[in-house]
Write an enzyme that holds these catalytic residues in place. Structure first.
Site, PDB file in Angstrom:
ATOM      1  NE  ARG A  35      -7.566  11.404   5.381  1.00 13.20           N
ATOM      2  CZ  ARG A  35      -8.129  10.781   6.696  1.00 13.20           C
ATOM      3  NH1 ARG A  35      -7.145  10.077   7.481  1.00 13.20           N
ATOM      4  NH2 ARG A  35      -9.080  11.006   7.082  1.00 13.20           N
ATOM      5  CG  HIS A  36      -3.757   9.097   1.665  1.00 14.15           C
ATOM      6  ND1 HIS A  36      -4.373   8.140   0.716  1.00 14.15           N
ATOM      7  CD2 HIS A  36      -3.607   8.440   2.871  1.00 14.15           C
ATOM      8  CE1 HIS A  36      -5.159   7.365   1.451  1.00 14.15           C
ATOM      9  NE2 HIS A  36      -4.513   7.386   2.789  1.00 14.15           N
TER      10      HIS A  36
ATOM     11  CG  HIS B 226      -7.938   3.996   1.146  1.00 15.53           C
ATOM     12  ND1 HIS B 226      -8.046   3.751   2.399  1.00 15.53           N
ATOM     13  CD2 HIS B 226      -9.279   4.341   0.584  1.00 15.53           C
ATOM     14  CE1 HIS B 226      -9.259   4.123   2.705  1.00 15.53           C
ATOM     15  NE2 HIS B 226     -10.123   4.744   1.704  1.00 15.53           N
TER      16      HIS B 226
ATOM     17  CB  THR C 102      -5.538   4.455   9.382  1.00 16.25           C
ATOM     18  OG1 THR C 102      -5.336   3.487   8.224  1.00 16.25           O
ATOM     19  CG2 THR C 102      -5.470   3.724  10.800  1.00 16.25           C
ATOM     20  CB  THR C 103      -9.431   1.564   7.293  1.00 22.36           C
ATOM     21  OG1 THR C 103      -9.088   2.020   6.287  1.00 22.36           O
ATOM     22  CG2 THR C 103     -10.473   0.945   7.223  1.00 22.36           C
TER      23      THR C 103
ATOM     24  NE  ARG D  85       7.408  21.468   3.243  1.00 19.41           N
ATOM     25  CZ  ARG D  85       8.779  21.741   2.953  1.00 19.41           C
ATOM     26  NH1 ARG D  85       9.377  22.039   1.738  1.00 19.41           N
ATOM     27  NH2 ARG D  85       9.729  22.007   4.038  1.00 19.41           N
TER      28      ARG D  85
ATOM     29  N   GLY E 233       1.405  -1.318   4.354  1.00 16.97           N
ATOM     30  CA  GLY E 233       1.857  -0.123   3.999  1.00 16.97           C
ATOM     31  C   GLY E 233       2.798   0.727   4.838  1.00 16.97           C
ATOM     32  CG  HIS E 234       2.142   3.587   8.927  1.00 15.30           C
ATOM     33  ND1 HIS E 234       2.999   3.537   9.833  1.00 15.30           N
ATOM     34  CD2 HIS E 234       1.914   5.056   8.518  1.00 15.30           C
ATOM     35  CE1 HIS E 234       3.035   4.799  10.153  1.00 15.30           C
ATOM     36  NE2 HIS E 234       2.547   5.829   9.370  1.00 15.30           N
TER      37      HIS E 234
ATOM     38  CG  HIS F 227      -5.474  -1.641   9.337  1.00 13.71           C
ATOM     39  ND1 HIS F 227      -5.024  -1.338  10.617  1.00 13.71           N
ATOM     40  CD2 HIS F 227      -6.042  -0.896   8.380  1.00 13.71           C
ATOM     41  CE1 HIS F 227      -5.229   0.172  10.386  1.00 13.71           C
ATOM     42  NE2 HIS F 227      -5.697   0.331   9.177  1.00 13.71           N
ATOM     43  N   GLY F 228      -2.065  -2.858   9.798  1.00  9.46           N
ATOM     44  CA  GLY F 228      -1.213  -2.504  10.955  1.00  9.46           C
ATOM     45  C   GLY F 228      -0.063  -3.700  11.050  1.00  9.46           C
TER      46      GLY F 228
ATOM     47  CG  ASN G 158      -1.843   1.045   1.277  1.00 10.75           C
ATOM     48  OD1 ASN G 158      -1.288   2.195   0.890  1.00 10.75           O
ATOM     49  ND2 ASN G 158      -3.147   1.133   1.759  1.00 10.75           N
TER      50      ASN G 158
ATOM     51  CD  GLU H 229      -6.801  -0.294   0.921  1.00 11.76           C
ATOM     52  OE1 GLU H 229      -6.776   0.825   1.730  1.00 11.76           O
ATOM     53  OE2 GLU H 229      -6.140  -1.166   1.560  1.00 11.76           O
TER      54      GLU H 229
ATOM     55  NE  ARG I  21      -9.211   8.278   4.353  1.00 13.76           N
ATOM     56  CZ  ARG I  21      -9.536   7.473   5.469  1.00 13.76           C
ATOM     57  NH1 ARG I  21      -8.735   6.486   5.560  1.00 13.76           N
ATOM     58  NH2 ARG I  21     -10.613   7.772   6.220  1.00 13.76           N
TER      59      ARG I  21
ATOM     60  CG  ASP J 189      -2.971   4.491   0.595  1.00  9.76           C
ATOM     61  OD1 ASP J 189      -3.109   4.475  -0.653  1.00  9.76           O
ATOM     62  OD2 ASP J 189      -3.722   4.289   1.664  1.00  9.76           O
ATOM     63  CG  HIS J 190       0.926   6.253   4.351  1.00  8.03           C
ATOM     64  ND1 HIS J 190       0.022   7.357   4.786  1.00  8.03           N
ATOM     65  CD2 HIS J 190       0.592   4.921   4.950  1.00  8.03           C
ATOM     66  CE1 HIS J 190      -0.820   6.695   5.445  1.00  8.03           C
ATOM     67  NE2 HIS J 190      -0.714   5.259   5.658  1.00  8.03           N
TER      68      HIS J 190
HETATM   69  N1  PXP Z   1      -5.749  -3.078   4.261  1.00 11.35           N
HETATM   70  C1  PXP Z   1      -6.789  -2.033   4.286  1.00 11.35           C
HETATM   71  C2  PXP Z   1      -8.136  -2.613   3.971  1.00 11.35           C
HETATM   72  C3  PXP Z   1      -6.392  -0.916   4.601  1.00 11.35           C
HETATM   73  O1  PXP Z   1      -7.329   0.130   4.847  1.00 11.35           O
HETATM   74  C4  PXP Z   1      -5.285  -0.785   4.989  1.00 11.35           C
HETATM   75  C5  PXP Z   1      -4.703   0.813   5.213  1.00 11.35           C
HETATM   76  O2  PXP Z   1      -4.891   1.772   4.144  1.00 11.35           O
HETATM   77  C6  PXP Z   1      -4.116  -1.640   4.877  1.00 11.35           C
HETATM   78  C7  PXP Z   1      -4.298  -2.820   4.605  1.00 11.35           C
HETATM   79  C8  PXP Z   1      -2.505  -1.171   4.994  1.00 11.35           C
HETATM   80  O3  PXP Z   1      -2.523  -1.045   6.423  1.00 11.35           O
HETATM   81  P1  PXP Z   1      -0.939  -0.429   7.009  1.00 11.35           P
HETATM   82  O4  PXP Z   1      -0.817   0.770   6.443  1.00 11.35           O
HETATM   83  O5  PXP Z   1      -1.205  -0.425   8.504  1.00 11.35           O
HETATM   84  O6  PXP Z   1      -0.165  -1.617   6.584  1.00 11.35           O
END
Ligand code: PXP
Length: 239
Positions: free
Chosen positions: A49-50, A43, A100-101, A18, A213-214, A191-192, A7, A70, A45, A9-10
């Site tokens: 935001r990103h 994602h 975040t979600t 910026r 992602g993060h 996620h996480g 992911n 997403e 959104r 996004d970040h």
């Molecule tokens: N899966 C879903 C459905 C999410 O919404 C996210 C966050 O956008 C992720 C995975 C990735 O999560 P993380 O950035 O915590 O790895």
């Protein structure tokens, strides 16, 4: 084998902070793919935001693996998905105030609407994944509304404060994965997830794909920082 979908996004979060045109998540796609990841997750959104619309269009054109979009089941975003035609869409709940979600989708309480959204995405040839908590009710409801894939929310597992609690959460993921697979669903998770807790989830046999992602983008700062400073010194003519 478990596939990794990164992911990105970040990368866009850093750019939006910026209001400039770098770092570009489109460039990130190539790097992630060259490193061996099997898919790209973004994602879009509702508050942009990103990731922004331009990213979605360009990433669709440049992706060489699989594009997972997403999104919330909101009309405006569904229209964009139908025009863009990513390989798959993952439906997630979305609240404007969240960072975040936060939780999984409530599919069981919203069967008719979810069925309609899944059907409209299928009409455009898009596979549909539902991001759900690892509970039986939601797995069964996902099957009922016609989803192809369930993505199991690993947030509670990642946030568990003791080894015992982590085991409890891991067993919920295992049970939901087994049930999903037995119903004919493909199973993903995410996620996480972090470097220290990913292995147990990757080892669940039914989990075919992880969305992460993060932690990856955060680590990229430090594994790349030394080189970035060196290159600036070179640009200054000091090296
Ligand atoms: N899966 C879903 C459905 C999410 O919404 C996210 C966050 O956008 C992720 C995975 C990735 O999560 P993380 O950035 O915590 O790895």
């Amino acid at each position: 084998m478990t596939r990794l979908h990164v992911n990105i996004d970040h990368i866009a979060t850093l750019r939006q902070a910026r209001g400039v045109n770098y770092p570009d998540p489109v460039f990130g796609v190539s790097v992630v793919e060259m490193a061996g990841a099997q898919g790209i997750t973004i994602h879009l959104r509702e508050d942009r935001r990103h990731i922004v619309d331009r990213d979605v269009a360009l990433i669709k054109q440049t992706v060489g693996t699989v594009l997972n979009l997403e999104m919330a089941a909101a009309d405006e975003i569904i229209d964009i998905a139908k025009q863009t035609k990513p390989d798959l869409c993952t439906l997630v709940p979305e609240k404007r105030e969240e960072r975040t979600t936060e939780g999984g989708l409530v599919v069981a309480g919203d069967l008719a609407r979810m069925k309609a959204v899944v059907a409209t995405l299928h009409e455009s040839g898009i596979r549909v994944s539902l991001f759900i908590d690892p509970v039986e009710r939601e797995v069964r409801a996902s099957k009922e509304v016609g989803a192809d894939i369930i993505e199991l929310h690993t947030g509670d597992y990642c946030e568990a404060e003791s080894a015992e609690q982590r085991d409890v959460e891991l067993n919920k993921l295992r049970a939901a994965a087994t049930l999903g697979k037995s119903l004919g669903l493909n199973v993903a998770a995410g996620h996480g997830l972090h470097y220290h807790n990913v292995r147990a989830v990757a080892d669940i046999p039914e989990v075919e794909e992880l969305n992460i992602g993060h932690s990856i983008i955060a680590r990229a700062v430090f594994v790349g920082l030394e080189k970035a400073v060196t290159q600036m010194l070179e640009a200054m003519g000091e090296k």
